[in-house]
Design a protein around this motif. Structure first.
Motif: not given
Length: 312
Positions: A12-21, A40-46, A53-56
């Motif tokens: 599951i894609c991380p929530d990059y809006t959290l203070e953790l990130f 949003v940019i980090l979410t798109n990159i992930w 990677e799912q294809l691999l």
């Protein structure tokens, strides 16, 4: 390519809006990009990276499935081969069983019990007949056929004998097919009644043994010509006996000649000159024997007689 250890579809894609990130967003934040935009940019990159990677991962899963199917096919082939070998071994054993105990597997003809017993020669005579060899007529006389019925299977079928063929090679065959019957009478020593009984049975046996028709016809003509020969009704000494001796000698010699290159001939044509020589042979043999019986050699007298004669 290193193996992917986990199923990437389950991530599951991380929530990059959290203070953790926050520290992850900072490099992307500038006068034109806020923390929310950086998230949003980090979410798109992930997401893009995870899609690749799912294809691999899917390729790896497919490769694993193909390898597993190949192993299953290999196992199925090995099992099928093992089952085929077992079936072949069982079939070979069944064939060997049928070969060793042929009588147990013969089909049952749909016909009633015969009034007269079947004409069955000895196993030795039958085997020789099947090979096309010379078979003494005695085996097909009444006494020979009775002997075959009374001694049938008296020899252990599992016992084997060595037999040398015409090619010089030896082979193992059942001893029952090589054991000669006791009391066999040579052809020349048969009487005319036995000869006339045996010849038709021999012709029938040749047919059952699948002899070529022309060979059967030749043997039939040979024996018929002997029975119709002038010597047959002659009262002269040795003439009937000469026919039987001629038959015995020429029957045996023909089988030797036919297996010798360029030596075969038509046996049914009676060689009258040779027949007369055969009669003369009997005459001189009997005359020599009679003279020997009438005039015993001097050496056969007792020693006491010789000593007494010498004394005087």
């Amino acid at each position: 390519m290193p193996r992917i250890p986990i199923n990437l579809n389950s991530l599951i894609c991380p929530d990059y809006t959290l203070e953790l990130f926050q520290d992850t967003r900072v490099p992307l934040v500038n006068d034109n990009t806020t923390h929310d935009q950086a998230a949003v940019i980090l979410t798109n990159i992930w997401t893009a990276s995870n899609t690749a990677e799912q294809l691999l991962w899917q390729l790896q899963v497919s490769a694993d499935e193909d390898a597993a199917e190949a192993l299953r096919q290999q196992d199925r082939k090995a099992l099928a081969l093992k089952e085929a070998e077992a079936a072949k071994e069982k079939e070979d054993q069944h064939k060997e069983e049928r070969k060793r105990n042929l009588g147990k597997f013969l089909p049952i003809p749909d016909r009633p019990v015969p009034h007269c017993p079947p004409v069955i020669a000895s196993q030795s005579a039958t085997r020789r007949m099947d090979k096309g060899d010379c078979v003494p007529l005695w085996y097909y006389t009444n006494k020979g056929l009775e002997n075959a019925l009374s001694t049938y299977n008296s020899t252990d079928d599992d016992a084997l004998s060595l037999l040398r063929g015409l090619d010089g090679l030896t082979s193992l065959i059942p001893a029952s097919s090589t054991k000669e019957s006791k009391g066999v009478i040579e052809d020349q020593d048969l009487d005319w009644e036995d000869f006339c009984i045996a010849a038709p049975w021999m012709i029938e046996a040749m047919g059952r043994a699948s002899w070529p028709p022309e060979r059967i016809q030749m043997m039939s003509n040979f024996w018929a010509n002997l029975q119709e020969h002038l010597f047959r009704s002659s009262g002269a000494p040795f003439e009937q006996k000469a026919l039987l001796l001629y038959q015995a000698e020429q029957h045996r010699l023909w089988h030797i000649a036919i297996n010798t290159p360029h030596a075969g001939y038509n046996l049914s044509n009676i060689n009258n000159s040779l027949l007369r020589d055969t009669k003369d042979q009997l005459f001189w043999k009997e005359r020599t024997r009679s003279e020997a019986d009438r005039d015993p050699p001097v050496s056969s007298l007792p020693n006491s007689v010789c000593l007494t004669t010498n004394h005087f």
